[in-house]
Design a protein around this motif. Sequence first.
Motif, PDB file in Angstrom:
ATOM      1  N   ALA A 147       7.922   7.165  16.102  1.00  0.00           N
ATOM      2  CA  ALA A 147       8.720   6.593  15.022  1.00  0.00           C
ATOM      3  C   ALA A 147       8.196   7.042  13.666  1.00  0.00           C
ATOM      4  O   ALA A 147       8.975   7.363  12.753  1.00  0.00           O
ATOM      5  CB  ALA A 147       8.708   5.071  15.108  1.00  0.00           C
ATOM      6  N   PHE A 148       6.881   7.070  13.505  1.00  0.00           N
ATOM      7  CA  PHE A 148       6.292   7.528  12.239  1.00  0.00           C
ATOM      8  C   PHE A 148       6.674   8.974  11.961  1.00  0.00           C
ATOM      9  O   PHE A 148       7.026   9.335  10.823  1.00  0.00           O
ATOM     10  CB  PHE A 148       4.770   7.379  12.286  1.00  0.00           C
ATOM     11  N   GLU A 149       6.634   9.818  12.993  1.00  0.00           N
ATOM     12  CA  GLU A 149       7.003  11.220  12.803  1.00  0.00           C
ATOM     13  C   GLU A 149       8.478  11.346  12.464  1.00  0.00           C
ATOM     14  O   GLU A 149       8.864  12.106  11.566  1.00  0.00           O
ATOM     15  CB  GLU A 149       6.679  12.012  14.072  1.00  0.00           C
ATOM     16  N   GLU A 150       9.299  10.585  13.159  1.00  0.00           N
ATOM     17  CA  GLU A 150      10.741  10.603  12.914  1.00  0.00           C
ATOM     18  C   GLU A 150      11.073  10.213  11.477  1.00  0.00           C
ATOM     19  O   GLU A 150      11.963  10.807  10.848  1.00  0.00           O
ATOM     20  CB  GLU A 150      11.408   9.629  13.890  1.00  0.00           C
ATOM     21  N   LEU A 151      10.334   9.233  10.919  1.00  0.00           N
ATOM     22  CA  LEU A 151      10.613   8.731   9.578  1.00  0.00           C
ATOM     23  C   LEU A 151       9.756   9.401   8.501  1.00  0.00           C
ATOM     24  O   LEU A 151       9.880   9.060   7.322  1.00  0.00           O
ATOM     25  CB  LEU A 151      10.400   7.214   9.534  1.00  0.00           C
ATOM     26  N   GLY A 152       8.921  10.338   8.931  1.00  0.00           N
ATOM     27  CA  GLY A 152       8.085  11.051   7.963  1.00  0.00           C
ATOM     28  C   GLY A 152       7.014  10.184   7.330  1.00  0.00           C
ATOM     29  O   GLY A 152       6.697  10.354   6.141  1.00  0.00           O
ATOM     30  N   LEU A 153       6.440   9.287   8.113  1.00  0.00           N
ATOM     31  CA  LEU A 153       5.458   8.349   7.584  1.00  0.00           C
ATOM     32  C   LEU A 153       4.038   8.766   7.955  1.00  0.00           C
ATOM     33  O   LEU A 153       3.804   9.372   9.002  1.00  0.00           O
ATOM     34  CB  LEU A 153       5.723   6.938   8.127  1.00  0.00           C
ATOM     35  N   GLU A 154       3.090   8.404   7.105  1.00  0.00           N
ATOM     36  CA  GLU A 154       1.681   8.645   7.378  1.00  0.00           C
ATOM     37  C   GLU A 154       0.943   7.315   7.459  1.00  0.00           C
ATOM     38  O   GLU A 154       1.413   6.292   6.927  1.00  0.00           O
ATOM     39  CB  GLU A 154       1.051   9.511   6.276  1.00  0.00           C
ATOM     40  N   GLU A 155      -0.208   7.322   8.121  1.00  0.00           N
ATOM     41  CA  GLU A 155      -1.006   6.097   8.233  1.00  0.00           C
ATOM     42  C   GLU A 155      -1.413   5.617   6.843  1.00  0.00           C
ATOM     43  O   GLU A 155      -1.941   6.389   6.049  1.00  0.00           O
ATOM     44  CB  GLU A 155      -2.266   6.352   9.061  1.00  0.00           C
ATOM     45  N   PRO A 156      -1.180   4.351   6.531  1.00  0.00           N
ATOM     46  CA  PRO A 156      -1.559   3.827   5.216  1.00  0.00           C
ATOM     47  C   PRO A 156      -3.055   3.567   5.137  1.00  0.00           C
ATOM     48  O   PRO A 156      -3.677   3.160   6.127  1.00  0.00           O
ATOM     49  CB  PRO A 156      -0.770   2.520   5.122  1.00  0.00           C
ATOM     50  N   GLU A 157      -3.617   3.804   3.959  1.00  0.00           N
ATOM     51  CA  GLU A 157      -5.038   3.533   3.753  1.00  0.00           C
ATOM     52  C   GLU A 157      -5.267   2.347   2.823  1.00  0.00           C
ATOM     53  O   GLU A 157      -6.306   1.693   2.902  1.00  0.00           O
ATOM     54  CB  GLU A 157      -5.735   4.772   3.192  1.00  0.00           C
ATOM     55  N   ASP A 275       6.559   4.265  26.513  1.00  0.00           N
ATOM     56  CA  ASP A 275       6.817   5.668  26.866  1.00  0.00           C
ATOM     57  C   ASP A 275       6.821   6.554  25.632  1.00  0.00           C
ATOM     58  O   ASP A 275       7.461   7.605  25.617  1.00  0.00           O
ATOM     59  CB  ASP A 275       8.128   5.800  27.645  1.00  0.00           C
ATOM     60  N   PHE A 276       6.106   6.122  24.579  1.00  0.00           N
ATOM     61  CA  PHE A 276       6.011   6.916  23.356  1.00  0.00           C
ATOM     62  C   PHE A 276       4.546   7.071  22.971  1.00  0.00           C
ATOM     63  O   PHE A 276       3.674   6.332  23.448  1.00  0.00           O
ATOM     64  CB  PHE A 276       6.794   6.253  22.213  1.00  0.00           C
ATOM     65  N   GLU A 277       4.273   8.040  22.139  1.00  0.00           N
ATOM     66  CA  GLU A 277       2.912   8.254  21.650  1.00  0.00           C
ATOM     67  C   GLU A 277       2.528   7.130  20.689  1.00  0.00           C
ATOM     68  O   GLU A 277       3.370   6.642  19.921  1.00  0.00           O
ATOM     69  CB  GLU A 277       2.800   9.599  20.945  1.00  0.00           C
ATOM     70  N   MET A 278       1.258   6.748  20.745  1.00  0.00           N
ATOM     71  CA  MET A 278       0.780   5.676  19.871  1.00  0.00           C
ATOM     72  C   MET A 278      -0.396   6.167  19.023  1.00  0.00           C
ATOM     73  O   MET A 278      -1.149   7.054  19.431  1.00  0.00           O
ATOM     74  CB  MET A 278       0.343   4.460  20.695  1.00  0.00           C
ATOM     75  N   GLY A 279      -0.530   5.561  17.853  1.00  0.00           N
ATOM     76  CA  GLY A 279      -1.678   5.781  16.987  1.00  0.00           C
ATOM     77  C   GLY A 279      -2.190   4.443  16.501  1.00  0.00           C
ATOM     78  O   GLY A 279      -1.611   3.391  16.807  1.00  0.00           O
ATOM     79  N   ALA A 280      -3.265   4.452  15.751  1.00  0.00           N
ATOM     80  CA  ALA A 280      -3.821   3.205  15.224  1.00  0.00           C
ATOM     81  C   ALA A 280      -4.468   3.468  13.874  1.00  0.00           C
ATOM     82  O   ALA A 280      -4.985   4.567  13.620  1.00  0.00           O
ATOM     83  CB  ALA A 280      -4.843   2.622  16.195  1.00  0.00           C
ATOM     84  N   PHE A 281      -4.413   2.469  13.001  1.00  0.00           N
ATOM     85  CA  PHE A 281      -5.113   2.553  11.724  1.00  0.00           C
ATOM     86  C   PHE A 281      -5.818   1.234  11.450  1.00  0.00           C
ATOM     87  O   PHE A 281      -5.359   0.164  11.890  1.00  0.00           O
ATOM     88  CB  PHE A 281      -4.161   2.935  10.581  1.00  0.00           C
ATOM     89  N   PRO A 282      -6.946   1.276  10.743  1.00  0.00           N
ATOM     90  CA  PRO A 282      -7.684   0.044  10.445  1.00  0.00           C
ATOM     91  C   PRO A 282      -6.998  -0.750   9.349  1.00  0.00           C
ATOM     92  O   PRO A 282      -6.100  -0.230   8.661  1.00  0.00           O
ATOM     93  CB  PRO A 282      -9.049   0.566   9.982  1.00  0.00           C
ATOM     94  N   PRO A 283      -7.380  -2.002   9.138  1.00  0.00           N
ATOM     95  CA  PRO A 283      -6.772  -2.794   8.072  1.00  0.00           C
ATOM     96  C   PRO A 283      -6.909  -2.084   6.731  1.00  0.00           C
ATOM     97  O   PRO A 283      -8.015  -1.702   6.348  1.00  0.00           O
ATOM     98  CB  PRO A 283      -7.591  -4.094   8.094  1.00  0.00           C
ATOM     99  N   PRO A 284      -5.814  -1.875   6.024  1.00  0.00           N
ATOM    100  CA  PRO A 284      -5.882  -1.149   4.750  1.00  0.00           C
ATOM    101  C   PRO A 284      -6.732  -1.871   3.713  1.00  0.00           C
ATOM    102  O   PRO A 284      -6.751  -3.101   3.643  1.00  0.00           O
ATOM    103  CB  PRO A 284      -4.414  -1.075   4.310  1.00  0.00           C
ATOM    104  N   VAL A 285      -7.455  -1.079   2.922  1.00  0.00           N
ATOM    105  CA  VAL A 285      -8.288  -1.640   1.850  1.00  0.00           C
ATOM    106  C   VAL A 285      -7.415  -1.912   0.633  1.00  0.00           C
ATOM    107  O   VAL A 285      -6.283  -1.448   0.535  1.00  0.00           O
ATOM    108  CB  VAL A 285      -9.431  -0.681   1.484  1.00  0.00           C
ATOM    109  N   GLN A 286      -7.965  -2.666  -0.322  1.00  0.00           N
ATOM    110  CA  GLN A 286      -7.192  -3.010  -1.511  1.00  0.00           C
ATOM    111  C   GLN A 286      -6.971  -1.806  -2.414  1.00  0.00           C
ATOM    112  O   GLN A 286      -5.873  -1.595  -2.932  1.00  0.00           O
ATOM    113  CB  GLN A 286      -7.897  -4.131  -2.279  1.00  0.00           C
ATOM    114  N   ASN A 287      -8.020  -1.012  -2.593  1.00  0.00           N
ATOM    115  CA  ASN A 287      -7.928   0.146  -3.473  1.00  0.00           C
ATOM    116  C   ASN A 287      -8.571   1.357  -2.812  1.00  0.00           C
ATOM    117  O   ASN A 287      -9.550   1.220  -2.064  1.00  0.00           O
ATOM    118  CB  ASN A 287      -8.648  -0.133  -4.803  1.00  0.00           C
TER     119      ASN A 287
END
Length: 417
Positions: A147-157, A275-287
């Motif tokens: 879904a992220f690839e389809e929508l052109g999204l990147e993991e938020p930091e 049945d889809f690829e998964m990724g993970a990101f840690p809790p985003p920091v404030q800045n």
Amino acid sequence: MTARKTTFAAAAFLLSGTALMAQDVTLTIESWRNDDISIWRNQIIPAFEAEYPGIKLDFQPTAPAQYNSALNSKLDAGTAGDIVTCRAFDASLALFQNGQLADLTELDGMANYSDVAKSAWSTDDGSQQFCVPMASVIHGFIYNADAFEELGLEEPETVDEFFAVLDAIAEDGSYIPMAMGVNDQWEAATMGYANIGPNYWNGEEGRNALIAGEAKLTDAEFVAPFEQLARWSDYLGRGFESQSYPDSQNLFTLGRAAIFPAGSWEIAGFRTQADFEMGAFPPPVQNAGDTCYISDHTDMGMGLNAASPHQEAGRTFLNWLGSSEFANLFANAVPGFFPLSNADVSLDDPLAQEFISWRGECESSIRPFHQILSRGTPNLSNESWGTSANVIRGGQTPEEAGAQMQEGLASWYEPQQ
């Protein structure tokens, strides 16, 4: 043969027999992980016995719901196994204080664990340890990588990037931005407040300040996570107020939601259901550039029955738990439950490897209210379930939630009075 020689020969035979018996010890392991029987019997036990052929292991689990009462009864009756799988915090502390768990402070293998890892099985002042830390679960966010690839999204930091991603998913309309309900309440606190909170209160620094009475739950750093949770409601989809935890899991694994606020224990189940690829990101920091903190929560340890006749063999096994061999074996056998030792671990599952890699990037902390702060009434952990769910559904402001929890804690906890 003289009587003297006969005596020596008999003594030598007896000593030889004693030595043989000493090499043939069976350690019985008490545990609540009855779903791990095949892993222990087919992987962990053979690996240990190959290295220590004089010690046999017998893994005898009890159903999770009955474990505490069954273990207490066995310990009281003197029939418990040699090795005791330890619940985190107060249940195991009580066994140690009753003299039923051995003191492991001087165990050589304890040098392989951080103070954070040992905190769940240490006395309140941290001076004594009574269980070897075995496994933790790490919190973060699992996402649908397709879904992220389809929508052109990147993991938020950062938090701003996190909400920008949620807005983009909502605007597209193909997916519910985030799968989480508040019907069961605990997930709002565990995968919500305790997940994102350490980035606000600086992990162990803030948690220990609460215990010491140097910080209050009405302070900005403890109200701020509620303020973020209040914004989540716009992204959880229709009917999230009555949505159960299994409902949320299904929404994600069926591909209807793009992000799942998660614990790493989801990995194995999600692997079999999605049945889809998964990724993970840690809790985003404030800045951007802020130190990141993760909830790397202590879940399971192992201790030595103080009444066991096999103290030396038991300590040999507990020392082995801190080895790189065990860490890698366990982590790959049970993806999402991570060894707590400092050993280098390489995981076959890329999602599990992503979660554990955060230990090298972020500071680890544990869930904020599990040590000491939930011994009274009201129980602060349980209070956080209700307040977190209420804030998300809009029934309570962040400030009201912080005030309720502070009032409850101060009603019985002297350092907060």
